[in-house]
Design an enzyme around this catalytic site. Sequence first.
Site, short mmCIF file in Angstrom:
data_model
loop_
_atom_site.label_atom_id
_atom_site.label_comp_id
_atom_site.label_asym_id
_atom_site.label_seq_id
_atom_site.Cartn_x
_atom_site.Cartn_y
_atom_site.Cartn_z
N ASP A 165 9.83 14.96 0.87
CA ASP A 165 10.67 13.79 1.08
C ASP A 165 11.62 13.77 -0.11
O ASP A 165 11.19 13.56 -1.25
CB ASP A 165 9.81 12.52 1.18
CG ASP A 165 10.35 11.55 2.22
OD1 ASP A 165 11.58 11.55 2.44
OD2 ASP A 165 9.55 10.79 2.80
N CYS A 185 -0.44 6.63 -4.19
CA CYS A 185 0.37 5.94 -3.17
C CYS A 185 1.89 6.05 -3.42
O CYS A 185 2.36 5.85 -4.54
CB CYS A 185 -0.01 4.47 -3.13
SG CYS A 185 0.90 3.52 -1.89
N ARG A 240 15.82 5.90 14.21
CA ARG A 240 14.49 5.33 13.98
C ARG A 240 14.42 4.58 12.66
O ARG A 240 15.15 4.88 11.72
CB ARG A 240 13.41 6.41 14.03
CG ARG A 240 13.64 7.58 13.09
CD ARG A 240 12.91 8.80 13.67
NE ARG A 240 12.92 9.95 12.78
CZ ARG A 240 13.94 10.79 12.63
NH1 ARG A 240 15.09 10.57 13.26
NH2 ARG A 240 13.85 11.84 11.84
N ARG A 293 4.02 3.97 -2.27
CA ARG A 293 4.52 2.62 -2.53
C ARG A 293 3.67 1.92 -3.59
O ARG A 293 3.38 0.74 -3.52
CB ARG A 293 4.58 1.81 -1.23
CG ARG A 293 5.50 2.48 -0.23
CD ARG A 293 6.07 1.63 0.87
NE ARG A 293 6.85 2.53 1.73
CZ ARG A 293 6.36 3.08 2.83
NH1 ARG A 293 5.15 2.79 3.25
NH2 ARG A 293 7.10 3.92 3.53
N ASP A 328 5.25 12.84 -3.65
CA ASP A 328 6.51 12.23 -4.09
C ASP A 328 6.50 12.03 -5.61
O ASP A 328 5.45 12.00 -6.23
CB ASP A 328 6.70 10.88 -3.39
CG ASP A 328 6.93 11.04 -1.89
OD1 ASP A 328 7.52 12.07 -1.49
OD2 ASP A 328 6.53 10.14 -1.13
N CYS A 335 -4.04 -2.96 2.02
CA CYS A 335 -4.64 -1.68 2.42
C CYS A 335 -6.15 -1.77 2.31
O CYS A 335 -6.68 -2.61 1.59
CB CYS A 335 -4.13 -0.56 1.51
SG CYS A 335 -2.57 0.16 2.06
N LYS A 395 12.96 13.55 4.90
CA LYS A 395 12.02 14.66 4.88
C LYS A 395 12.73 15.97 5.16
O LYS A 395 13.46 16.08 6.13
CB LYS A 395 10.94 14.41 5.94
CG LYS A 395 10.12 13.16 5.65
CD LYS A 395 9.17 12.86 6.80
CE LYS A 395 8.43 11.56 6.58
NZ LYS A 395 9.30 10.37 6.76
N CYS A 450 -4.88 3.91 -2.73
CA CYS A 450 -4.88 5.33 -3.06
C CYS A 450 -4.15 5.49 -4.39
O CYS A 450 -3.06 4.93 -4.57
CB CYS A 450 -4.16 6.12 -1.98
SG CYS A 450 -4.92 5.93 -0.36
N ARG A 478 16.81 4.99 7.50
CA ARG A 478 17.28 6.21 6.84
C ARG A 478 17.84 7.21 7.84
O ARG A 478 18.74 7.97 7.53
CB ARG A 478 16.11 6.83 6.06
CG ARG A 478 16.41 8.16 5.41
CD ARG A 478 15.25 8.61 4.54
NE ARG A 478 14.99 7.64 3.49
CZ ARG A 478 13.77 7.41 2.99
NH1 ARG A 478 12.73 8.05 3.45
NH2 ARG A 478 13.62 6.53 2.03
N TYR A 479 17.27 7.22 9.03
CA TYR A 479 17.67 8.20 10.04
C TYR A 479 18.42 7.49 11.17
O TYR A 479 18.28 6.29 11.36
CB TYR A 479 16.41 8.85 10.62
CG TYR A 479 15.60 9.64 9.63
CD1 TYR A 479 16.03 10.89 9.18
CD2 TYR A 479 14.39 9.16 9.15
CE1 TYR A 479 15.27 11.62 8.28
CE2 TYR A 479 13.62 9.89 8.25
CZ TYR A 479 14.07 11.12 7.83
OH TYR A 479 13.32 11.85 6.94
C1 LIG Z 1 9.01 9.41 7.54
C2 LIG Z 1 10.02 8.45 7.91
C3 LIG Z 1 10.45 8.33 9.24
C4 LIG Z 1 9.89 9.19 10.35
O1 LIG Z 1 10.22 10.53 10.21
P1 LIG Z 1 9.83 11.58 11.34
O2 LIG Z 1 10.24 12.90 10.77
O3 LIG Z 1 10.57 11.20 12.57
O4 LIG Z 1 8.34 11.47 11.54
C5 LIG Z 1 11.41 7.40 9.52
N1 LIG Z 1 11.95 6.62 8.57
C6 LIG Z 1 11.59 6.72 7.28
C7 LIG Z 1 12.23 5.85 6.27
C8 LIG Z 1 10.60 7.63 6.91
O5 LIG Z 1 10.22 7.72 5.62
#
Ligand SMILES: *Cc1c(COP(=O)(O)O)cnc(C)c1O
Length: 346
Positions: A307, A110, A94, A112, A270, A103, A314, A107, A90-91
């Site tokens: 989110d 959850c 990372r 997911r 969420d 798990c 986020k 929860c 998504r980012y």
């Molecule tokens: C939460 C999340 C991250 C990490 O987000 P940070 O703000 O860097 O902690 C990375 N990828 C996905 C898909 C996420 O949901």
Amino acid sequence: MPEWKKFLSESITSAEELAKFLDVDKQEVKEVTSVYPMKINRYFLGLIKQKNDALWRQSIPSIEELKQNVCVEDPLHEEQQSPVKGLVHRYPDRVLLLVSNNCAMFCRFCTRKRKIGHSETIKRENIIEGIEYIRKHKEIRDVLLSGGDPLLLDDKELDWILGKIRAIKHVEIIRIGTRVPCSLPMRITKELCEVLKKYHPLFVNMHFNHSQEITEETRKACNLLAEAGIPLGNQTVLLKGVNDSGEIIAKLNKELLKMRVRPYYLYQADLVKGTNHFRTKTELGIKIIESLRGHISGLAVPHFAIDAPGGGGKITIAPNYVLEKTDKKIILRNYENKCFEYPEPE
Ligand SMILES: *Cc1c(COP(=O)(O)O)cnc(C)c1O
């Protein structure tokens, strides 16, 4: 069998068993668990003090889960942002790699919920595909292992996954998202820590929602992780009837710091189907942050994040401390509501 596996193998998954321990409506539990499975281990069960307390609400099925509303199965569009199965990109720098569908407990809130307890276990070949994707994408410098709970994998399996990821040159840091320090703290063994510490810089982000979850066992688990040189963080989900006040969050966060765990995110719940009864007004999260900032250590103040539905990621929101801003100056209020002026450079 290690103690943690014994706890897992004795987990409660049926209404019949649950009714032996708690005063529940068996019919109701049956109805709910036919849609959303239940799993609660004897350790976490033992922490419940009374009906509908913070721990009960997190783990015991409620008929509220079956009510129809605006919530959907995958509000964060994880499936659409998944270039290979089990990996969410998504980012820019990372990725999230789902390495386990299991798990230590299910929860009720959850994120997911669509997957956990339903879908097939994650296969070795899916994980290999995910790792291949990371290897091909040089922009990825941060890999988050999640699930399910990565720490429900055996030490050997985890060792193998971490070794493969660590061997990729452009991966700088590895993070593990886990609820095990809270939900099954005996899983954190010396042997596990020996594995984890080979792959530094490695971070562990855990998930505590209430100070009632903090025990001698969790203290021991966090101590072992910290002694292995692992920076520890915590993510809390803001949940109605569980932790929906500034006092509860302040108490939790101060307790976390005593275990060397740094509060990282406080999440707005969420829009997950089956969890609507846990949602709070977004205003509450902002109010809670305002009640913390300035009043207790800044280290105990997390980011409040939503989110974004639709896969926007986020988004952090904070109380507004800016009263006025011009080219020449900014006028601010502090935590006591006193005003201060800061002149901008010429
Ligand atoms: C939460 C999340 C991250 C990490 O987000 P940070 O703000 O860097 O902690 C990375 N990828 C996905 C898909 C996420 O949901």
